[in-house]
Design a protein around this motif. Structure first.
Motif, PDB file in Angstrom:
ATOM      1  N   PRO A 335       0.825  -1.215   0.000  1.00 38.85           N
ATOM      2  CA  PRO A 335       0.000   0.000   0.000  1.00 38.85           C
ATOM      3  C   PRO A 335       0.854   1.258   0.000  1.00 38.85           C
ATOM      4  O   PRO A 335       1.900   1.304   0.640  1.00 38.85           O
ATOM      5  N   THR A 336       0.403   2.247  -0.746  1.00 41.82           N
ATOM      6  CA  THR A 336       1.103   3.537  -0.767  1.00 41.82           C
ATOM      7  C   THR A 336       0.139   4.628  -0.328  1.00 41.82           C
ATOM      8  O   THR A 336       0.083   5.692  -0.931  1.00 41.82           O
ATOM      9  N   TYR A 337      -0.641   4.338   0.693  1.00 44.08           N
ATOM     10  CA  TYR A 337      -1.592   5.315   1.196  1.00 44.08           C
ATOM     11  C   TYR A 337      -1.745   5.142   2.707  1.00 44.08           C
ATOM     12  O   TYR A 337      -1.447   4.091   3.266  1.00 44.08           O
ATOM     13  N   ALA A 338      -2.180   6.219   3.340  1.00 44.80           N
ATOM     14  CA  ALA A 338      -2.460   6.167   4.778  1.00 44.80           C
ATOM     15  C   ALA A 338      -3.917   5.760   4.986  1.00 44.80           C
ATOM     16  O   ALA A 338      -4.766   5.948   4.113  1.00 44.80           O
ATOM     17  N   VAL A 339      -4.196   5.184   6.135  1.00 44.18           N
ATOM     18  CA  VAL A 339      -5.572   4.817   6.492  1.00 44.18           C
ATOM     19  C   VAL A 339      -5.951   5.589   7.754  1.00 44.18           C
ATOM     20  O   VAL A 339      -5.289   5.483   8.780  1.00 44.18           O
ATOM     21  N   VAL A 340      -7.007   6.385   7.645  1.00 40.06           N
ATOM     22  CA  VAL A 340      -7.464   7.208   8.762  1.00 40.06           C
ATOM     23  C   VAL A 340      -8.746   6.607   9.339  1.00 40.06           C
ATOM     24  O   VAL A 340      -9.685   6.289   8.601  1.00 40.06           O
ATOM     25  N   LYS A 341      -8.759   6.472  10.628  1.00 37.35           N
ATOM     26  CA  LYS A 341      -9.924   5.917  11.333  1.00 37.35           C
ATOM     27  C   LYS A 341     -10.793   7.056  11.849  1.00 37.35           C
ATOM     28  O   LYS A 341     -10.314   7.950  12.538  1.00 37.35           O
ATOM     29  N   VAL A 342     -12.077   7.035  11.484  1.00 37.02           N
ATOM     30  CA  VAL A 342     -13.018   8.049  11.956  1.00 37.02           C
ATOM     31  C   VAL A 342     -14.228   7.358  12.578  1.00 37.02           C
ATOM     32  O   VAL A 342     -14.576   6.236  12.216  1.00 37.02           O
ATOM     33  N   TYR A 343     -14.854   8.055  13.508  1.00 34.60           N
ATOM     34  CA  TYR A 343     -16.020   7.518  14.214  1.00 34.60           C
ATOM     35  C   TYR A 343     -17.274   8.219  13.712  1.00 34.60           C
ATOM     36  O   TYR A 343     -17.225   9.389  13.329  1.00 34.60           O
ATOM     37  N   TYR A 344     -18.394   7.496  13.736  1.00 35.61           N
ATOM     38  CA  TYR A 344     -19.618   8.134  13.244  1.00 35.61           C
ATOM     39  C   TYR A 344     -20.828   7.790  14.104  1.00 35.61           C
ATOM     40  O   TYR A 344     -20.882   6.754  14.787  1.00 35.61           O
ATOM     41  N   ALA A 345     -21.800   8.709  14.056  1.00 29.62           N
ATOM     42  CA  ALA A 345     -23.154   8.457  14.537  1.00 29.62           C
ATOM     43  C   ALA A 345     -24.074   8.917  13.415  1.00 29.62           C
ATOM     44  O   ALA A 345     -23.799   9.921  12.748  1.00 29.62           O
ATOM     45  N   THR A 346     -25.151   8.196  13.170  1.00 26.46           N
ATOM     46  CA  THR A 346     -26.034   8.558  12.064  1.00 26.46           C
ATOM     47  C   THR A 346     -27.462   8.126  12.355  1.00 26.46           C
ATOM     48  O   THR A 346     -27.692   7.123  13.036  1.00 26.46           O
ATOM     49  N   ASP A 347     -28.399   8.913  11.847  1.00 25.48           N
ATOM     50  CA  ASP A 347     -29.797   8.475  11.876  1.00 25.48           C
ATOM     51  C   ASP A 347     -30.299   8.242  10.456  1.00 25.48           C
ATOM     52  O   ASP A 347     -31.480   8.392  10.158  1.00 25.48           O
ATOM     53  N   ARG A 348     -29.369   7.858   9.582  1.00 24.09           N
ATOM     54  CA  ARG A 348     -29.757   7.336   8.273  1.00 24.09           C
ATOM     55  C   ARG A 348     -30.151   5.864   8.434  1.00 24.09           C
ATOM     56  O   ARG A 348     -29.614   5.150   9.290  1.00 24.09           O
ATOM     57  N   GLY A 365     -33.685   6.726   9.774  1.00 23.21           N
ATOM     58  CA  GLY A 365     -33.546   5.485  10.521  1.00 23.21           C
ATOM     59  C   GLY A 365     -33.291   5.765  11.989  1.00 23.21           C
ATOM     60  O   GLY A 365     -33.317   6.912  12.439  1.00 23.21           O
ATOM     61  N   ARG A 366     -33.026   4.712  12.726  1.00 21.39           N
ATOM     62  CA  ARG A 366     -32.709   4.876  14.145  1.00 21.39           C
ATOM     63  C   ARG A 366     -31.267   5.350  14.290  1.00 21.39           C
ATOM     64  O   ARG A 366     -30.452   5.212  13.375  1.00 21.39           O
ATOM     65  N   LEU A 367     -30.957   5.906  15.443  1.00 20.49           N
ATOM     66  CA  LEU A 367     -29.603   6.387  15.697  1.00 20.49           C
ATOM     67  C   LEU A 367     -28.666   5.189  15.893  1.00 20.49           C
ATOM     68  O   LEU A 367     -28.891   4.345  16.760  1.00 20.49           O
ATOM     69  N   THR A 368     -27.618   5.120  15.060  1.00 21.65           N
ATOM     70  CA  THR A 368     -26.652   4.036  15.147  1.00 21.65           C
ATOM     71  C   THR A 368     -25.237   4.612  15.211  1.00 21.65           C
ATOM     72  O   THR A 368     -25.013   5.780  14.895  1.00 21.65           O
ATOM     73  N   PHE A 369     -24.296   3.757  15.597  1.00 23.85           N
ATOM     74  CA  PHE A 369     -22.924   4.183  15.830  1.00 23.85           C
ATOM     75  C   PHE A 369     -21.965   3.249  15.100  1.00 23.85           C
ATOM     76  O   PHE A 369     -22.313   2.107  14.794  1.00 23.85           O
ATOM     77  N   GLY A 370     -20.747   3.737  14.855  1.00 26.05           N
ATOM     78  CA  GLY A 370     -19.784   2.864  14.210  1.00 26.05           C
ATOM     79  C   GLY A 370     -18.450   3.530  13.946  1.00 26.05           C
ATOM     80  O   GLY A 370     -18.179   4.646  14.390  1.00 26.05           O
ATOM     81  N   VAL A 371     -17.625   2.799  13.192  1.00 25.95           N
ATOM     82  CA  VAL A 371     -16.269   3.229  12.846  1.00 25.95           C
ATOM     83  C   VAL A 371     -16.078   3.040  11.347  1.00 25.95           C
ATOM     84  O   VAL A 371     -16.530   2.043  10.780  1.00 25.95           O
ATOM     85  N   SER A 372     -15.422   3.997  10.714  1.00 25.89           N
ATOM     86  CA  SER A 372     -15.078   3.886   9.295  1.00 25.89           C
ATOM     87  C   SER A 372     -13.580   4.082   9.118  1.00 25.89           C
ATOM     88  O   SER A 372     -12.929   4.741   9.931  1.00 25.89           O
ATOM     89  N   THR A 373     -13.059   3.508   8.051  1.00 27.22           N
ATOM     90  CA  THR A 373     -11.672   3.781   7.672  1.00 27.22           C
ATOM     91  C   THR A 373     -11.659   4.394   6.277  1.00 27.22           C
ATOM     92  O   THR A 373     -12.463   4.030   5.418  1.00 27.22           O
TER      93      THR A 373
END
Length: 668
Positions: A335-348, A365-373
């Motif tokens: 890989p020649t790229y960085a990976v950034v971890k971000v957190y999310y909350a969404t009501d989609r 939708g209902r309020l949900t939580f998670g992590v994206s890279t």
């Protein structure tokens, strides 16, 4: 036409407002404003210089590097990270021409620019340190190189919008690219130790790390060390997926290629034969992976001197390939790229899709939580959200070239806040920011923008975004208005929980465009319930707020934003999207300075009209390196406007405000 300069500017303004109006009023399938790309696009030139240099075409690389420097100077000025990248390439050209003094001067200049613009601990500063150290080593000046290498490694172990485990692969690659293999191997051992601590010594989550470290060990000729790591991979895959899993076959091929390098051909053949049996059973004899395995075995025969057997097996593979619909080559790419971890909350509402880009749609939708890279390409330009261009017929989502949403993992509320709390506690400032996107934005683009901002700011706390159900369509402005209103309650509850469960000592709220309505609506309810809630947020940043200007000055600023914490408003007279919004609402928006500047006690108003940005001029808050630099001074260093070097004081009838100085981002 006979237009003078002023009339031409007004005419152009009218055209852009009309375009913005048409985009809002007419349905289109685009999910975000398309930005025209010129043939001289700097990112494209960056890649072209790299390709020429890699191909050994030094004279052409030098000529293009000089052009790159001139274009970067005109577009961004000489104090911008883009210019630092350009002169770094030119320094490489000078090295090929043995102009060592000129090369050293440029490498030092690039380092100073990046330190000033990005801060002392930014990953690109580490890159410049390694570049300069490599130069000194090539000149036999090891004593000058060593302190630079040590500092680069120390930066590499500091998180930038992600945890140390996510940072280390990028830093290891930087050391390899800079000709520091021993340092890379040493750092890889820490990478492996951290991964074992997180995933456990025999869990599948450890496999990618084992493969990365094995690849590094192999590249340094440390075959025994690499083999031990790959044998661990095989064992984990067998235990997790069973001995006949295609994943086991992948591991066997990796191990076979390694032992072939060591000259152990019969052992390589045995491993490949087992992989072939697994793949034939799983995919059928005409599958591309089966054919590729046959070709690899034939390659082993050829290397061992068994030419006739190799020829027969190659022919059999080619016969099968003629009936195959696509070709396949087994080659593991670094890989020649960085990976950034971000957190999310969404009501989609979740769509049930597995593609990260499609996981959440535009329904409520209902309020949900998670992590994206999210990937950040190695040649990323500060302020850019690198995206495939339809104008250049680019359709792939290549993380080595573009900012790509790589993964979306939904978690429960308790796990979400536990993860956020860990990230916050490991940060120097014990901090977090929460970003609320605007109108016409997908979940994926909100994640990408959050990662880009965290990376460009060098933010070491928890980067979080809240995604409300925008329809991601210009034609759905009214629907987005309704959904922004609907999301206020969910966002209020999320903010309330965040102040208690994140363990953040410093929280920064950033909202853009229509997202400011979600934020302000939630804050209003929180402050009504508990007036002390305002003090929980160090800074409230409103970027191009799509809010009625009079309502902002009369009601919002004194009743919601006032308090111990500060507030900042970024506005512009070149924001044609807000001018279009005004045409619908009938009154000026707080983020629009055409016709007045919104000034209120406790709010620092920043006029960004001089900032060069996209055609519609609505995303300057994250597109412009000048605005990002100002945000960095504000968030990371707590500087008020009078202490921020990019700003100059100004006055209007309503009081004092700030403007950007004649800068790199000013229109040419």
């Amino acid at each position: 036409m006979g237009l003078n300069g002023r009339r031409f500017k007004n005419a152009l303004r009218s055209v852009r407002v009309l375009v913005a109006l048409v985009l809002i009023a007419v349905a289109t399938s685009a999910s975000s404003p398309a930005r025209a790309q010129s043939p001289d696009d700097l990112a494209k030139i960056n890649r072209q210089v790299a390709e020429l240099a890699a191909a050994g075409k030094q004279e052409k690389a030098a000529a293009l590097a000089k052009r790159y420097v001139a274009l970067a100077r005109n577009a961004s000025g000489e104090d911008n990270p883009e210019y630092a990248t350009a002169i770094t390439w030119l320094s490489r050209a000078y090295l090929s021409q043995k102009r060592y003094a000129d090369a050293e001067r440029l490498l030092k200049q690039a380092l100073v620019i990046r330190e000033t613009a990005l801060g002392l601990d930014h990953p690109l500063v580490a890159t410049s340190l390694n570049n300069l150290a490599s130069f000194y080593e090539s000149q036999g000046r090891q004593d000058a190189a060593e302190p630079l290498i040590a500092r680069a490694i120390s930066i590499g172990t500091k998180p930038v919008g992600m945890e140390e485990l996510e940072v280390l692969p990028r830093q290891i690659q930087e050391l390899r690219w800079s000709g520091k293999p021993k340092e890379a191997v040493a750092l890889s051992q820490r990478y492996l130790a951290l991964a074992k601590a997180r995933h456990g010594p025999d869990q599948p989550g450890l496999v990618p790390v084992l493969l990365d470290v094995a690849s590094l060990e192999r590249s340094q000729g440390r075959i025994a060390e690499a083999e031990a790591l790959l044998m661990q991979v095989v064992a984990i895959q067998e235990e997790t997926f069973g001995p006949d899993s295609p994943k086991v076959a992948e591991s066997l091929v990796e191990l076979a290629l390694l032992v072939q390098v060591a000259g152990r051909y019969r052992e390589a053949e045995r491993l490949l034969r087992r992989a072939l049996v697994i793949r034939e059973a799983a995919y059928g004899k005409r599958h591309d992976q089966v054919i590729a395995t046959m070709e690899t075995i034939a390659g082993v025969y050829q290397a061992e001197g068994r030419a006739n057997e190799a020829k027969k097996l190659f022919a059999a593979a080619q016969k099968l390939r003629r009936g195959s619909t696509r070709s396949y080559a087994y080659k593991r790419q670094e890989p020649t790229y960085a990976v950034v971890k971000v957190y999310y909350a969404t009501d989609r509402k979740s769509t049930g899709a597995t593609d990260p880009v499609q996981v959440y749609g535009g329904d409520r939708g209902r309020l949900t939580f998670g992590v994206s890279t999210v990937s950040i390409p190695r040649d990323h330009r500060m302020g850019a959200l690198e995206t495939p261009s339809v104008w250049r017929l680019e359709w792939s989502k290549d993380p080595e070239r573009f900012v790509v949403l790589l993964s979306v993992t939904e978690t429960d509320k308790a796990a979400f806040f536990k993860d956020v709390s860990t990230r916050v506690k490991n940060s120097a400032g014990k901090s977090a920011f929460i970003f609320v996107h605007g109108y016409n934005v997908t979940f994926a683009d909100a994640a990408r923008r959050t990662a880009q901002m965290a990376y460009d700011l060098g933010f070491d706390g928890a980067p979080v975004f809240y995604s409300w159900p925008s329809q991601a369509s210009y034609a759905s402005y009214k629907v987005d208005e309704t959904n922004a209103e609907w999301s206020r309650l969910d966002f209020k509850n999320f903010l309330k929980d965040f102040t208690v469960q994140s363990d953040a000592e410093h929280i920064y709220l950033i909202a853009h465009s229509m997202g400011t309505r979600v934020l302000i609506g939630a804050l209003k309810e929180l402050v009504l319930e508990d007036p002390n809630m305002r003090s929980k947020f160090d800074e409230i940043i409103l970027a191009a707020p799509d809010i009625d200007a009079d309502t902002f000055e009369r009601d919002i600023a004194p009743n919601i934003l006032a308090g111990e914490g500060r507030a900042t408003l970024y506005a512009s007279s070149g924001d044609y999207a807000l001018m279009a919004s005004k045409s619908f609402a009938g009154y000026r928006r707080a983020g629009d300075t055409d016709g007045g500047v919104s000034i209120a006690p406790g709010v620092d108003t920043i006029d960004a009209s001089s900032i060069r940005t996209d055609f519609v001029g609505h995303s300057y808050y994250a597109d412009s390196s000048s605005v990002l630099g100002d945000l960095r001074d504000l968030i990371l260093f707590g500087k008020r406007p009078e202490k921020r070097s990019r700003l100059a004081p100004a006055r209007a009838q309503g009081g004092a405000y700030w403007t950007f100085k004649e800068s790199a981002d000013a229109a040419q």
